[in-house]
Motif scaffolding. Structure first.
Motif, PDB file in Angstrom:
ATOM      1  N   ASN B 174      39.046  46.951  34.209  1.00  0.00           N
ATOM      2  CA  ASN B 174      38.977  46.162  35.332  1.00  0.00           C
ATOM      3  C   ASN B 174      38.097  45.147  35.529  1.00  0.00           C
ATOM      4  O   ASN B 174      37.117  45.258  35.954  1.00  0.00           O
ATOM      5  N   THR B 175      38.166  43.841  35.207  1.00  0.00           N
ATOM      6  CA  THR B 175      37.180  42.980  35.129  1.00  0.00           C
ATOM      7  C   THR B 175      37.611  41.993  36.427  1.00  0.00           C
ATOM      8  O   THR B 175      38.443  41.548  36.403  1.00  0.00           O
ATOM      9  N   VAL B 176      36.578  41.606  36.959  1.00  0.00           N
ATOM     10  CA  VAL B 176      36.605  40.659  38.035  1.00  0.00           C
ATOM     11  C   VAL B 176      36.664  39.393  37.379  1.00  0.00           C
ATOM     12  O   VAL B 176      35.658  38.875  36.734  1.00  0.00           O
ATOM     13  N   LYS B 179      35.678  35.184  41.273  1.00  0.00           N
ATOM     14  CA  LYS B 179      35.280  35.262  42.546  1.00  0.00           C
ATOM     15  C   LYS B 179      35.030  34.069  43.199  1.00  0.00           C
ATOM     16  O   LYS B 179      34.204  33.091  42.706  1.00  0.00           O
ATOM     17  N   GLN B 270      39.014  37.337  45.825  1.00  0.00           N
ATOM     18  CA  GLN B 270      38.690  37.989  44.379  1.00  0.00           C
ATOM     19  C   GLN B 270      39.982  37.974  43.519  1.00  0.00           C
ATOM     20  O   GLN B 270      41.048  38.664  43.987  1.00  0.00           O
ATOM     21  N   VAL B 272      41.279  40.169  40.231  1.00  0.00           N
ATOM     22  CA  VAL B 272      40.821  41.248  39.323  1.00  0.00           C
ATOM     23  C   VAL B 272      41.742  41.314  38.042  1.00  0.00           C
ATOM     24  O   VAL B 272      42.911  41.439  38.532  1.00  0.00           O
TER      25      VAL B 272
END
Lengths: 172, 499
Positions: B174-176, B179, B270, B272
């Protein structure tokens, strides 16, 4: 893989022009005429009622003017509806259903059978008198991609309905 | 209340009482808003309302609140849910008991939401959507965040296992991905279509005015404004100045409104990136968390305009099938860089490429655009004539260049590209939009031609997917027909599902 002309003009593709579109039942013309006449009658009925009951001078003075406008509108509408009748055509192919309609704005819609969610055959009272039926094909899309074929002979509507129903259920 | 076991019937968090109570109270007061306002006003004037003294009125309000509270508690007590092996079970209702069972495989979407009240007491609501109309949605309005996430996973669990076993992978990566920074949000707000904001404000003000016509009349605003304007009404320059002032004020209001609106809906936006899906989190008062599943995406629309392009801002809206109308507008990611847009497209659409030959509409399209403008101009002239009298012919001096620009850009920006898997349609006049759809998700194809176009052999192609119809406008008939044949051939020859 890019889109090239040779690919798109590929002769092997089934062509829309090759499809022989079938006109809907002639009897449906009678229904259209009846509907339009009813509409005209309703309009003029309202106007005549207005003539009898509304006392306002502005209305009374211009009554014939308004009346002739409405009648012209009805007449033009009537003529266009009759002319447009010839444009109502349909075809059922192996994999899709095609429906064309419209005189001033002519449109041809094709719905692949694999995309049909359910199919419905509906018959109004008037349609029953002429032994006609309406086929409604519903897709998952917004209302824009649903198809409604009016004025099919009842027998034929039933056949198409059966054919497509089997196809839809067969796929699942 | 932390629960991780959903196999037994459980209630939501006890804080749910507050949420239900708060929500019902809000709804109640909203419904009778006008009544309360009238009550308040007449209280101010006469100190009584319908011969009731203030104390009795307060008593009535308090008792209403108590009734609402009791209902909230009962509702809470009667709200239980649990998850069995294949289904989600929910029983609700105080007098009418409802028992809902949803098979896990039929769940279309699960998303987490948090409104202002829920943020205050730190709970989230979990919405479960199934295919079908709006009524089929279930909302559990108060859960701890961790519980909600667990439940969400539990609900999706079965689905994942049945397809393949990479549910573990989903947890890991789970990479952001993106943002948004406040600065970009501000830019986005500034560069928005202010006409739209203005329309919203105007309709709101008019709506209020209509509702409270009589009260407004009492305030004698008209006389006051006329008093102010009279000061410089003597000169033509004065009129010009007041008009300019009003215009600037309107623009300023719209601008502030746009910025605030952008901030509220997109606060802390955001994106994700999961293994298979993409998650969007955003919102200030209403926090939402949504996930995008590539298989359900029907259309992707990318929008930008001149100003935004300069700032490097792109908006991407994703249209999914089977999403209720309220959530639809939330599947929008704003303030993306061009590269980020491309990355997301790559992620959501397999082997998409935009490096294709672009085809233009026929020149007939220019005529249609010009015709649009002509009608607009006639209407604008008509309105101006009615409102300001016959000496406003000069607005045509402004309208004419605008119309020319409209036609020029409208035609310049229109194009379409087709390859084996995708249809890409560009368009827009002030905005630049790009519509992308996958061919195997097409639901219907339509050719449209007016009687005037028939003579010139011009046709439009309308392509419908489950969430949107897009149009390839005014191309040559032969071209349109071959596109039509090609698309249908593609849809019908592949045995790919549209969802």
């Amino acid at each position: 893989m890019s889109f090239t002309n040779s690919q798109i003009f590929n002769d092997a593709l089934p062509k829309l022009e090759d499809v022989k579109l079938k006109s809907i039942s002639k009897r449906y013309l009678k229904i259209i005429i009846l509907n339009k006449l009813a509409m005209c009658a309703a309009f003029s009925g309202v106007l005549i009622a207005g003539k009898l009951f509304i006392e306002r001078e502005a209305f009374q003075d211009n009554f014939w003017f308004i009346f002739s406008i409405v009648m012209t509108f009805c007449f033009v509408n009537f003529v266009i509806a009759i002319l447009a009748f010839k444009k109502r055509k349909y075809a059922v192919r192996d994999h899709d259903v095609i429906y064309a309609s419209g005189l001033i704005v002519n449109s041809i819609t094709t719905v692949p059978i694999s995309r049909i969610q359910h199919i419905e055959e509906s018959r109004s009272w008037l349609a029953r008198q002429f032994n006609l039926a309406t086929l409604n094909l519903y897709t998952a899309g917004e209302s824009g991609s649903d198809l409604s074929i009016k004025g099919l002979p009842h027998e034929e509507a039933k056949q198409i309905n059966d054919y497509i129903s089997v196809r839809i259920n067969g796929n699942q | 209340m932390e629960t991780s076991d959903f196999s037994q019937p459980v209630r939501q968090s006890a804080k749910g009482i507050i949420i239900i109570f708060g929500f019902n109270t809000f709804k109640f007061f909203k419904k009778f808003f006008v009544l309360f306002l009238a009550l308040g006003l007449s209280l101010m004037k006469k100190k009584t309302f319908a011969n009731l003294s203030p104390t009795i009125i307060i008593l009535i309000i308090v008792s209403i609140l108590i009734v609402l509270l009791v209902f909230a508690i009962l509702k809470y007590l009667n709200f239980r849910f649990y998850v069995s092996r294949d289904d989600f079970h929910l029983s609700t209702g105080i007098f009418n008991k409802d028992n809902t069972i949803i098979p896990k495989s039929k769940i279309q979407n699960v998303y987490v939401k948090q409104n202002f009240l829920q943020q205050l007491i730190n709970v989230v609501s979990l919405n479960i959507e199934t295919a079908g109309d709006n009524k089929s949605e279930i909302e559990i309005s108060a859960l701890d965040k961790s519980t909600a996430l667990l439940l969400k996973k539990e609900l999706f669990n079965k689905n994942q296992v049945s397809t393949d076993s990479d549910s573990t992978l989903i947890d890991e990566q789970n990479t952001v991905f993106f943002k948004v920074s406040p600065k970009r949000l501000l830019l986005e707000g500034v560069s928005q279509n202010h006409l739209k904001s203005f329309a919203i404000i105007a309709s709101f003000v008019f709506g209020l005015y209509y509702e409270f016509k009589d009260y407004v009349k009492d305030l004698k605003i008209r006389e006051r404004i006329e008093g102010v304007i009279q000061l410089d009404e003597a000169t033509l320059f004065g009129i010009f100045l007041t008009n300019l002032f009003i215009v600037v004020l309107a623009i300023l209001f719209s601008l502030v409104f746009s910025v605030i609106k952008t901030f509220i809906t997109n606060f802390n936006l955001q994106v994700v990136e999961n293994q298979k899906t993409i998650e969007i989190n955003k919102g200030l008062f209403n926090k939402v968390s949504l996930s995008l599943t590539p298989s359900r995406i029907q259309n992707i629309v990318i929008k930008t305009n001149r100003l935004k392009q300069y700032f490097g801002l792109h908006t991407m809206s994703v249209k999914q099938a089977m999403v209720n109308a309220k959530q639809k507008k939330n599947f929008v990611i704003i303030a993306l860089e061009k590269t980020q847009v491309n990355h997301l497209i790559d992620k959501l659409l397999d082997n998409y490429t935009s490096h294709l030959e672009a085809y233009k509409p026929a020149y007939y399209y220019k005529r249609i655009l010009a015709f649009d403008m002509l009608i607009t101009a006639v209407i604008a002239n008509g309105i101006a004539h009615v409102i300001f009298g016959s000496n406003v012919w000069w607005i045509n001096l402004i309208l004419a260049p605008l119309a020319i620009l409209y036609v020029y850009y409208g035609f310049k920006k229109a194009y379409y590209k087709i390859n084996d898997e995708f249809v890409t349609i560009g368009g827009g006049v002030i905005d630049t939009t790009v519509n992308i759809l996958e061919i195997h998700k097409i639901q219907a194809v339509k050719l449209k031609q007016t009687i005037f176009q028939k003579r010139r052999q011009i046709t439009s192609v309308i392509i419908s997917t489950a969430s949107k119809s897009v149009k390839i406008p005014y191309i040559k008939e032969s071209e349109a027909k071959s596109i039509y044949d090609f698309l249908l051939y593609k849809v019908e020859s592949q045995d790919k599902d549209w969802m």
